[in-house]
Design a protein around this motif. Structure first.
Motif, PDB file in Angstrom:
ATOM      1  N   ILE A   1       3.975   1.072   2.249  1.00  0.00           N
ATOM      2  CA  ILE A   1       5.037   1.641   1.404  1.00  0.00           C
ATOM      3  C   ILE A   1       6.369   0.951   1.681  1.00  0.00           C
ATOM      4  CG2 ILE A   1       6.395   3.730   0.969  1.00  0.00           C
ATOM      5  CD1 ILE A   1       3.830   5.327   1.510  1.00  0.00           C
ATOM      6  N   GLU A   2       6.661   0.759   2.959  1.00  0.00           N
ATOM      7  CA  GLU A   2       7.934   0.134   3.342  1.00  0.00           C
ATOM      8  C   GLU A   2       8.027  -1.292   2.807  1.00  0.00           C
ATOM      9  OE1 GLU A   2      10.880   1.155   4.978  1.00  0.00           O
ATOM     10  OE2 GLU A   2       9.943   3.003   4.279  1.00  0.00           O
TER      11      GLU A   2
ATOM     12  N   LYS B   1       8.632  -1.181  -0.880  1.00  0.00           N
ATOM     13  CA  LYS B   1      10.005  -0.731  -1.136  1.00  0.00           C
ATOM     14  C   LYS B   1      11.006  -1.862  -0.911  1.00  0.00           C
ATOM     15  CE  LYS B   1      11.826   3.181   0.569  1.00  0.00           C
ATOM     16  NZ  LYS B   1      11.807   4.354   1.472  1.00  0.00           N
ATOM     17  N   THR B   2      10.828  -2.616   0.170  1.00  0.00           N
ATOM     18  CA  THR B   2      11.748  -3.699   0.505  1.00  0.00           C
ATOM     19  C   THR B   2      11.699  -4.795  -0.563  1.00  0.00           C
ATOM     20  OG1 THR B   2      11.158  -3.261   2.790  1.00  0.00           O
ATOM     21  CG2 THR B   2      12.486  -5.217   2.393  1.00  0.00           C
TER      22      THR B   2
END
Ligand code: UDP
Ligand code: MG
Length: 314
Positions: free
Chosen positions: A251-252, A255-256
């Protein structure tokens, strides 16, 4: 008529005031059983009062009174084991010295074994009257946990007051563990057990040897002796955390890539680090609990040391 021998095993720790009464009341209670010869095996568990003198006095006057005196206080588990090891009768009965286990139940126990052909008749307390609330609550929790997460099923309220056949006694003696949790061992060896229920009785003289701390330790020891499930639970938990953090990682990254970098949250990071640091120590100490037990078992120390006895070795 063929007389069966029944050994009455009584672990005693500082019970000087109870022994004579226990002997008298038990004799009166078993007098009605015609086809059994009763023999007593008193185990003095390193008492520091006149218990051993009382026992010797009885043994001096009665042929059917045997005793073993241990070299120090080894605890009730060891005392019971010492008695059981020395039992040779067709049946063996274990009972407390403080008359909290009513001798009046013994004829019923013998009858039950005869009638049903089972190997064990054990007593169960149906009330815990006269006991601190917190102790009853703790006991209930213990039985719940034990029956759910360990290898064995324990009956709630079961006490160490039971009559057993010779083959069950042999099975119990064949269990080599040194840290003995009898309630678990009785259940583990199997055989059919009949239950008889009784109301809680207050102890005759003196005080219970159990402290709150002692009871908690006893419960924990008993649980760990018969359960490897905490290890599995810890493993499952570890997998869950790994999968969760992998998902979070993905997810991170997404997102980035999509939204660019945002400012990291130090507080949440710190919380997570501390949380998992604490958890790791807790899990290590759980492993340590099992390791400590392995360590003690590998030493192979005897369960008890005998100081004196009037039982012939053979
Ligand atoms: N007992 C023993 N060794 C010990 C503690 C107790 O042999 O270290 C005996 C004690 O003399 C009694 C029985 O175990 O015959 C039960 O002990 P207690 O009455 O203190 O326990 P409770 O009835 O409160 O569970
Ligand atoms: Mg008692």
């Amino acid at each position: 008529m063929d007389m069966r021998q029944v050994d009455i095993i009584v672990p005693c720790y500082n019970e000087e005031k109870n022994i004579a009464r226990l002997f008298g009341e038990t004799n009166a209670a078993v007098a009605e059983i015609a086809d059994c010869r009763f023999c007593y095996i008193f185990v003095d568990d390193g008492s520091i009062d006149g218990t051993l003198d009382e026992i010797r006095k009885l043994a001096g006057g009665h042929d059917n009174v045997k005793y073993i005196s241990l070299s120090r206080n080894f605890g009730k588990e060891s005392a019971m084991y010492a008695g059981i090891r020395n039992s040779k009768g067709e049946l063996a009965l274990i009972m407390d010295a403080d008359l909290q286990h009513p001798p009046a139940l013994i004829p019923e126990m013998v009858r039950r074994i005869d009638e049903t052909g089972c190997d064990c008749c054990a007593a169960r307390r149906v009330t815990r009257k006269g006991e601190p609330r917190i102790r009853s609550f703790g006991a209930r929790m213990f039985y719940k946990l034990m029956n759910r997460y360990s290898d064995i099923q324990l009956a709630d309220g079961a006490v160490d007051f039971r009559l057993m056949s010779r083959r069950m006694v042999k099975a119990i003696c064949s269990m080599p563990e040194r840290q003995r949790f009898s309630k678990g061992i009785f259940a583990w060896v199997g055989f059919r057990t009949e239950w008889i229920e009784f109301e809680n009785v207050r102890r005759l003289e003196g005080e219970s040897k159990w402290s709150a701390f002692g009871l908690v330790k006893y419960a924990l020891d008993g649980f760990l002796d018969f359960a490897a499930s905490p290890l599995k639970f810890v493993g499952a938990f570890g997998c869950l955390v790994t999968v969760g953090s992998a998902l979070y990682f993905i997810i991170e990254i997404v997102k980035t890539l999509v939204m660019g970098k945002d400012i990291p949250g130090y507080a949440s990071l710190l919380c997570l680090i501390l949380f998992f640091g604490g958890l790791a120590v807790a899990i290590l100490s759980l492993l340590g609990e099992y390791m400590g037990r392995i360590y003690m078992e590998t030493k192979g120390r005897p369960v008890y040391i005998e100081k004196e006895s009037n039982i012939d070795e053979d």
